[in-house]
Design a protein around this motif. Structure first.
Motif, PDB file in Angstrom:
ATOM      1  N   VAL A  89      28.159 -86.818  48.260  1.00  0.00           N
ATOM      2  CA  VAL A  89      28.231 -85.470  48.832  1.00  0.00           C
ATOM      3  C   VAL A  89      26.861 -85.009  49.319  1.00  0.00           C
ATOM      4  CG1 VAL A  89      28.799 -83.045  48.375  1.00  0.00           C
ATOM      5  CG2 VAL A  89      30.198 -84.882  47.368  1.00  0.00           C
ATOM      6  N   GLY A  90      26.831 -84.454  50.522  1.00  0.00           N
ATOM      7  CA  GLY A  90      25.659 -83.773  51.057  1.00  0.00           C
ATOM      8  C   GLY A  90      26.114 -82.447  51.645  1.00  0.00           C
ATOM      9  N   VAL A  91      25.222 -81.474  51.671  1.00  0.00           N
ATOM     10  CA  VAL A  91      25.592 -80.132  52.123  1.00  0.00           C
ATOM     11  C   VAL A  91      24.623 -79.657  53.194  1.00  0.00           C
ATOM     12  CG1 VAL A  91      25.946 -77.729  51.459  1.00  0.00           C
ATOM     13  CG2 VAL A  91      26.569 -79.563  49.870  1.00  0.00           C
ATOM     14  N   GLY A  92      25.166 -79.339  54.371  1.00  0.00           N
ATOM     15  CA  GLY A  92      24.363 -78.750  55.432  1.00  0.00           C
ATOM     16  C   GLY A  92      24.663 -77.276  55.572  1.00  0.00           C
ATOM     17  N   LEU A  93      23.648 -76.475  55.799  1.00  0.00           N
ATOM     18  CA  LEU A  93      23.808 -75.045  56.048  1.00  0.00           C
ATOM     19  C   LEU A  93      22.966 -74.647  57.247  1.00  0.00           C
ATOM     20  CD1 LEU A  93      23.452 -75.211  52.584  1.00  0.00           C
ATOM     21  CD2 LEU A  93      24.424 -72.956  52.946  1.00  0.00           C
ATOM     22  N   GLY A  94      23.410 -73.594  57.942  1.00  0.00           N
ATOM     23  CA  GLY A  94      22.652 -73.101  59.077  1.00  0.00           C
ATOM     24  C   GLY A  94      22.831 -71.609  59.257  1.00  0.00           C
ATOM     25  N   SER A  95      22.327 -71.104  60.358  1.00  0.00           N
ATOM     26  CA  SER A  95      22.397 -69.667  60.617  1.00  0.00           C
ATOM     27  C   SER A  95      23.682 -69.256  61.312  1.00  0.00           C
ATOM     28  CB  SER A  95      21.188 -69.217  61.446  1.00  0.00           C
ATOM     29  OG  SER A  95      21.169 -69.885  62.691  1.00  0.00           O
ATOM     30  N   GLY A  96      24.526 -70.241  61.658  1.00  0.00           N
ATOM     31  CA  GLY A  96      25.840 -69.908  62.196  1.00  0.00           C
ATOM     32  C   GLY A  96      25.885 -69.735  63.695  1.00  0.00           C
ATOM     33  N   ALA A 112      18.055 -64.208  55.481  1.00  0.00           N
ATOM     34  CA  ALA A 112      19.338 -64.149  54.782  1.00  0.00           C
ATOM     35  C   ALA A 112      19.820 -65.544  54.413  1.00  0.00           C
ATOM     36  CB  ALA A 112      20.371 -63.437  55.650  1.00  0.00           C
ATOM     37  N   VAL A 113      19.619 -66.507  55.304  1.00  0.00           N
ATOM     38  CA  VAL A 113      19.988 -67.893  55.005  1.00  0.00           C
ATOM     39  C   VAL A 113      19.176 -68.407  53.825  1.00  0.00           C
ATOM     40  CG1 VAL A 113      20.072 -70.254  55.895  1.00  0.00           C
ATOM     41  CG2 VAL A 113      20.644 -68.335  57.399  1.00  0.00           C
ATOM     42  N   ARG A 114      17.892 -68.099  53.822  1.00  0.00           N
ATOM     43  CA  ARG A 114      17.014 -68.546  52.740  1.00  0.00           C
ATOM     44  C   ARG A 114      17.494 -68.004  51.392  1.00  0.00           C
ATOM     45  NH1 ARG A 114      12.850 -67.245  54.910  1.00  0.00           N
ATOM     46  NH2 ARG A 114      11.855 -69.228  55.430  1.00  0.00           N
ATOM     47  N   GLU A 115      17.809 -66.725  51.343  1.00  0.00           N
ATOM     48  CA  GLU A 115      18.289 -66.132  50.093  1.00  0.00           C
ATOM     49  C   GLU A 115      19.599 -66.785  49.649  1.00  0.00           C
ATOM     50  OE1 GLU A 115      19.552 -61.753  48.232  1.00  0.00           O
ATOM     51  OE2 GLU A 115      19.290 -62.016  50.410  1.00  0.00           O
ATOM     52  N   TYR A 116      20.489 -67.038  50.605  1.00  0.00           N
ATOM     53  CA  TYR A 116      21.780 -67.631  50.276  1.00  0.00           C
ATOM     54  C   TYR A 116      21.596 -69.027  49.672  1.00  0.00           C
ATOM     55  CZ  TYR A 116      26.717 -68.864  50.894  1.00  0.00           C
ATOM     56  OH  TYR A 116      28.016 -69.238  50.674  1.00  0.00           O
TER      57      TYR A 116
END
Length: 322
Positions: A89-96, A112-116
């Motif tokens: 499993v790997g997880v990617g996140l972004g600003s949308g 906001a992304v950083r805090e999340y």
């Protein structure tokens, strides 16, 4: 090939089957898009894929934090880990960018992304975390999710300096449309098709397999107020001007990264596909991969499209490995 070869899917009802095929072809990881206005739920499809595969890595590429409470994504990650194991499993996140634009919203602020991400990673470690004025902790007992701490790698979908800074601070790597040097794990999202010998780039097959990616350049130019950077960019934008501004995003993203919609079709030709590097010979893809590696990529995430996903996956893998 020194680069890792993975795949990315515009998440569909068949993505679990496509991941199984990719595993058989030797792809190292399968990333599923998180745009609920366009595609089925990313976590449902990832878990279906985990149940049908044994080796291939799996993960969202990339999550949009504003779509879900951090506890919801923490529980989803734990569920996927309980099925596939943490090593897959790997997880990617972004600003949308797409996930929010499709719903008429601008991308999130990186603060906001950083805090999340900080809260999400704390939850996965089994720690208490505060969100919206409340204190929470993953309390799942045995049999109700993976035990904590849950250690999975994180990537940030980044391009500009703020996103890159967030990736250096919070993540194990980056996921983007182009390689970003300075990271041990830098994924370059790649689109297109392998041309058959003597094939016309304007053929129906090529348009179905590669045309989905061509409008992205128009979208980028529009969002950055740089329509002059794209041939016929202003003419393309005029096609959408009759649609009320508060609903225009719905038309622009019709079939986004799936197929060519009817408004875009007059602008997507074989010539444009070639100019944007979306239709290359086997040798051409080999050269492209070498260029991406030289620019800092450590992994290529190839997104196939069209009615023959299995054939596209096989052709691309054969071309870049050859």
């Amino acid at each position: 090939m020194a680069l890792a070869l993975s795949c990315a899917f515009a998440t569909s009802a068949d993505s679990h089957e496509h991941a199984r095929i990719a595993e058989e072809l030797g792809y190292s990881r399968a990333w599923f898009y998180d745009s609920p206005a366009l595609y089925p739920d990313v976590w449902v499809q990832l878990c279906r894929a985990a149940e049908r595969t044994r080796r291939i890595g799996l993960g969202p590429g990339v999550l949009v934090p504003s779509l879900r409470h951090p506890m919801v994504n923490a529980a989803a990650i734990a569920t996927l880990v309980s099925i596939a194991g943490p090593g897959r499993v790997g997880v990617g996140l972004g600003s949308g960018f797409t996930g929010r634009l499709t719903m008429g919203q601008r991308p999130m602020k990186w603060s906001a992304v950083r805090e999340y991400v900080q809260v999400l990673r704390a939850l996965l470690r089994g720690e208490e975390a505060s969100w919206d004025g409340g204190v929470m902790r993953m309390m799942h007992p045995a049999g109700y999710g993976a035990s904590r701490p849950i250690e999975v790698p994180f990537l940030i979908g980044a391009a500009g300096p703020k996103g890159i800074a967030a990736a250096h601070e919070l993540a194990d790597g980056v996921f983007g449309a182009s390689p970003l040097p300075g990271f041990k794990w830098s994924i370059a999202l790649t689109f297109g098709t392998v041309l058959h010998d003597g094939e016309d780039p304007g053929s129906a097959r090529v348009l179905e397999a590669a045309g989905h990616a061509a409008p992205v350049l128009f979208h980028f130019a529009l969002e950055n107020k740089r329509l002059d950077m794209v041939e016929r960019g202003k003419e393309w934008a005029e096609v959408y001007e009759s649609i009320p501004a508060n609903r225009r995003h719905l038309a622009i993203h019709d079939q986004h990264l799936i197929a060519i919609n009817e408004r875009d079709r007059p602008f997507i030709t074989g010539e444009r596909i070639v100019k944007q590097g979306l239709a290359l010979s086997r040798a051409g893809w080999g050269e492209r991969v070498a260029m991406l590696e030289a620019a800092g990529a450590t992994e290529i995430a190839y997104q196939p499209a069209g009615p023959e996903i299995a054939s596209e996956l096989e052709a691309f893998a054969s071309a870049v490995r050859g």
